[in-house]
Design an enzyme around this catalytic site. Structure first.
Site, PDB file in Angstrom:
ATOM      1  N   GLU A  52       6.122  -3.186   4.505  1.00 56.64           N
ATOM      2  CA  GLU A  52       6.245  -3.480   5.922  1.00 56.64           C
ATOM      3  C   GLU A  52       4.940  -4.174   6.310  1.00 56.64           C
ATOM      4  O   GLU A  52       3.865  -3.662   6.000  1.00 56.64           O
ATOM      5  CB  GLU A  52       6.361  -2.135   6.660  1.00 56.64           C
ATOM      6  CG  GLU A  52       7.170  -2.195   7.907  1.00 56.64           C
ATOM      7  CD  GLU A  52       7.192  -0.867   8.647  1.00 56.64           C
ATOM      8  OE1 GLU A  52       7.244   0.196   7.992  1.00 56.64           O
ATOM      9  OE2 GLU A  52       7.152  -0.915   9.878  1.00 56.64           O
ATOM     10  N   ARG A 287       4.864   9.258  -5.527  1.00 56.20           N
ATOM     11  CA  ARG A 287       3.852   8.357  -4.977  1.00 56.20           C
ATOM     12  C   ARG A 287       2.497   8.684  -5.594  1.00 56.20           C
ATOM     13  O   ARG A 287       2.289   9.755  -6.158  1.00 56.20           O
ATOM     14  CB  ARG A 287       3.809   8.446  -3.459  1.00 56.20           C
ATOM     15  CG  ARG A 287       3.292   9.759  -2.897  1.00 56.20           C
ATOM     16  CD  ARG A 287       3.051   9.673  -1.379  1.00 56.20           C
ATOM     17  NE  ARG A 287       4.085   8.934  -0.682  1.00 56.20           N
ATOM     18  CZ  ARG A 287       3.873   7.806   0.024  1.00 56.20           C
ATOM     19  NH1 ARG A 287       2.673   7.297   0.123  1.00 56.20           N
ATOM     20  NH2 ARG A 287       4.846   7.220   0.638  1.00 56.20           N
ATOM     21  N   LYS A 297      -2.359   4.939   6.591  1.00 54.18           N
ATOM     22  CA  LYS A 297      -2.801   3.760   7.355  1.00 54.18           C
ATOM     23  C   LYS A 297      -3.531   4.164   8.639  1.00 54.18           C
ATOM     24  O   LYS A 297      -4.523   3.553   9.017  1.00 54.18           O
ATOM     25  CB  LYS A 297      -1.593   2.896   7.732  1.00 54.18           C
ATOM     26  CG  LYS A 297      -1.116   2.015   6.594  1.00 54.18           C
ATOM     27  CD  LYS A 297       0.137   1.234   6.982  1.00 54.18           C
ATOM     28  CE  LYS A 297       0.825   0.718   5.726  1.00 54.18           C
ATOM     29  NZ  LYS A 297       2.243   0.440   5.904  1.00 54.18           N
TER      30      LYS A 297
END
Ligand code: ATP
Ligand code: MG
Length: 580
Positions: A52, A287, A297
């Protein structure tokens, strides 16, 4: 920049369970002999990297990039570079640019005989909309007009089934009309929502009539104000995969419970004639969680906003732009990705694994150089004034073919302050009055004493040299000394700013369990010093990497280095000082 390279050709194949699945699918011919909508042949294996564009990529993304592009390369397939830009609010062109740059820097590209596979999910908005109309017409979706609160209260929970919306059975024609009016901008945000009609009693919450389109009067970075309804991630993602003919859609474990809906969307749309079988298959992997780092983030942004670091590309950041500036190479990151492999359950990878990959890559590649980081003057009293003698050293100790570097020795040198002790501790073999050491690649010297300032601090060390002891000459064999220290000629040295970076956190899990990661900041994560470097270092170009002998690996900073005046960052020390 060219982007038609396809990753490092000689990287060993990643062996893992994902490979096993792909190999089994190849063996069964599941994705063989596919053609696209124009009847042209497709690669058997197609993966995608779907960020994204709402932030900078980090080391966790690097794992996903190496995995997706790496597997596609290994199986002669394709990996599409797709911006998953279906959410208008947080996305920006700046992020698109840095993401493209980071993936290319890592060594991957997306062009093949079939074209340039750089895609934007927003380019599929028309198709996604058409499929939503189909789902409504076929009785698989409906417009719900409950408030967000009502919808939440009807969702149920793990123990209780949800309740059907009173709008669930409204006629398809009515839903279609409302959906078209949603698109036409007749309603405010949140007034209506399009939902899949599946099962409000499903034990999987994601199957309880999930939302597929919402109203959002927001400007989109690519489609501008064309749309005021946007598809939800769980609806858009499988469609994006199928539109790009993805065979294996690799995602992180938290999407496991979303897989039934992923399959549902594709099956329904295939029934509607939008896609052909075989459909993309979603496969989840663990992950990357890296110790001594944070990758959220939001938290990374906080580090910048509170001036804890100097920006997204601060060499202490786990962002790709940060580790690149720190001195990491694409090959070191690919090596790291291979070493950690992929697992089906979450685990922590130690920072030393990342650092070790860089050491192993640079040990082979990096030319050697001399740098004095904590300078102390050494005066060779019997060396002629204003004269100098050339010394030479291998560029790389294991690669004589790479030749030699040369530098001058003269009467006044810089040595490391801790290479002298006025009163030596036990086992100390370096300079102390009466002791002999070899000046690496130069002469053997005998220490005669030192000068001190009024406070008793040593400000210079004195010695005499043996003119017949020069390294590489016959006489050198007559001198047996235990200590061997590095030095640079004061008159010839390059004075340079050097930034000694270390881990940003002292706690291996700085934000685990909701901890305040700011309490775990390493106060010594950045120290700026003035160092003296061997003469040739004035030619170092931005991004050039060296092993400063006895110290570690350093890179000429890509932002602040000027012609003839490099600034160096310590990428990693020679040995792990963090191990238990
Ligand atoms: P957000 O929280 O904004 O969704 P994200 O980290 O999931 O951020 P995306 O841009 O959605 O970022 O991620 C792109 C791809 O990278 C996804 O396929 C995602 O699974 C993968 N990815 C993200 N973080 C990691 C990680 N720590 N380890 C492995 N893969 C990751
Ligand atoms: Mg995400």
């Amino acid at each position: 920049m060219s982007n038609d390279n396809k990753g490092s050709a000689n990287a060993p194949a990643i062996s893992n369970f994902l490979r096993g699945i792909i190999e089994a699918d190849i063996a069964s011919g599941k994705y063989a002999n596919r053609t696209d909508d124009h009847g042209l042949p497709l690669p058997e294996i197609i993966t995608r990297f779907p960020p994204e564009p709402n932030g900078y990529l980090h080391i966790g993304h690097a794992k996903s990039i190496c995995l997706n592009f790496g597997l596609a390369n290994d199986f002669d397939g394709r990996c599409t570079m797709r911006f998953d830009d279906t959410n208008p609010e947080k996305e920006e062109q700046e992020y698109v640019d840095t993401i493209i740059d980071s993936v290319q820097w890592l060594g991957f590209g997306w062009k093949d005989e079939g074209g340039d596979h750089l895609y934007f999910a927003s380019d599929y908005f028309d198709k996604m909309y058409a499929m939503a109309e189909y789902l409504i017409s076929a009785g698989h979706a409906y417009v719900d007009s409950q408030s967000a609160e009502e919808m939440a209260s009807h969702r149920g929970n793990f123990n209780e089934p949800g309740k059907n919306s009173p709008y669930r059975d409204r006629p398809a024609a009515e839903s279609l009309d409302l959906f078209r009016r949603m698109k036409a901008g007749e309603f405010k945000d949140g007034e209506h929502i399009l939902r899949a009609k599946i099962d409000m009693a499903s034990p999987n919450m994601n199957m309880r009539d999930p939302a597929i389109y919402r109203i959002r009067h927001a400007h989109h970075h690519r489609t501008g104000d064309d749309w005021c309804i946007y598809p939800m991630y769980d609806y858009a993602h499988p469609l994006e995969d199928a539109i790009e003919y993805v065979s294996h859609s690799l995602c992180t474990l938290e999407f496991q419970d979303h897989r039934p809906f992923y399959d549902w969307v594709l099956e329904r749309c295939a029934e509607g004639g939008f896609f052909k079988h075989p459909l993309p298959k979603q496969i989840e992997f663990a992950r990357l969680n890296l110790t001594y780092a944070i990758t959220s983030k939001r938290k990374l942004r906080q580090l910048i906003e509170e001036n804890i670091v100097d920006g997204w590309d601060d060499p202490r950041m786990p962002t790709i732009v940060g580790i690149r500036r720190r001195g990491y190479t694409p090959e070191a990151i690919q090596l790291f990705a291979e070493r950690i492999g992929v697992a089906k359950s979450d685990s922590w990878i130690d920072m030393s694994t990342l650092e070790g990959s860089l050491r192993d890559d640079l040990d082979e590649k990096a030319p050697r150089a001399t740098a004095v980081l904590r300078p102390l003057k050494l005066i060779i009293d019997n060396f002629p004034d204003n004269e100098s003698v050339e010394c030479s050293a291998p560029v790389h100790p294991h690669h004589p073919d790479r030749g030699n570097r040369t530098f001058q020795i003269s009467k006044e040198l810089w040595i490391e302050a801790d290479d002298f002790m006025e009163v030596p501790s036990k086992g100390y073999f370096r300079l102390y009055p009466g002791n002999k050491v070899r000046l690496r690649y130069g002469y053997v010297v005998e220490c005669t004493g030192c000068d001190k300032d009024a406070n008793g601090n040593v400000i210079a060390v004195h010695c005499n040299y043996f003119a017949d002891s020069k390294s590489g000459t016959e006489g050198s064999a007559n001198y047996k000394v235990k200590g061997n220290i590095h030095w640079v000629s004061a008159r010839h040295a390059v004075e340079a700013e050097v930034r000694l970076y270390d881990r940003l956190f002292t706690d291996p899990n700085p934000d685990a369990g909701g901890k305040d990661f700011k309490l775990a900041l390493n106060p010594n994560s950045k120290e700026v010093i003035t160092a003296y470097l061997e003469h040739g270092m004035s030619n170092a170009q931005p991004d050039d990497k060296f092993q400063f002998e006895r110290h570690g690996y350093f890179v000429a900073d890509r932002v602040d280095s000027k012609a003839g005046k490099p600034v160096f960052n310590r990428a990693v020390t020679l040995k792990d000082s963090w191990g238990k």
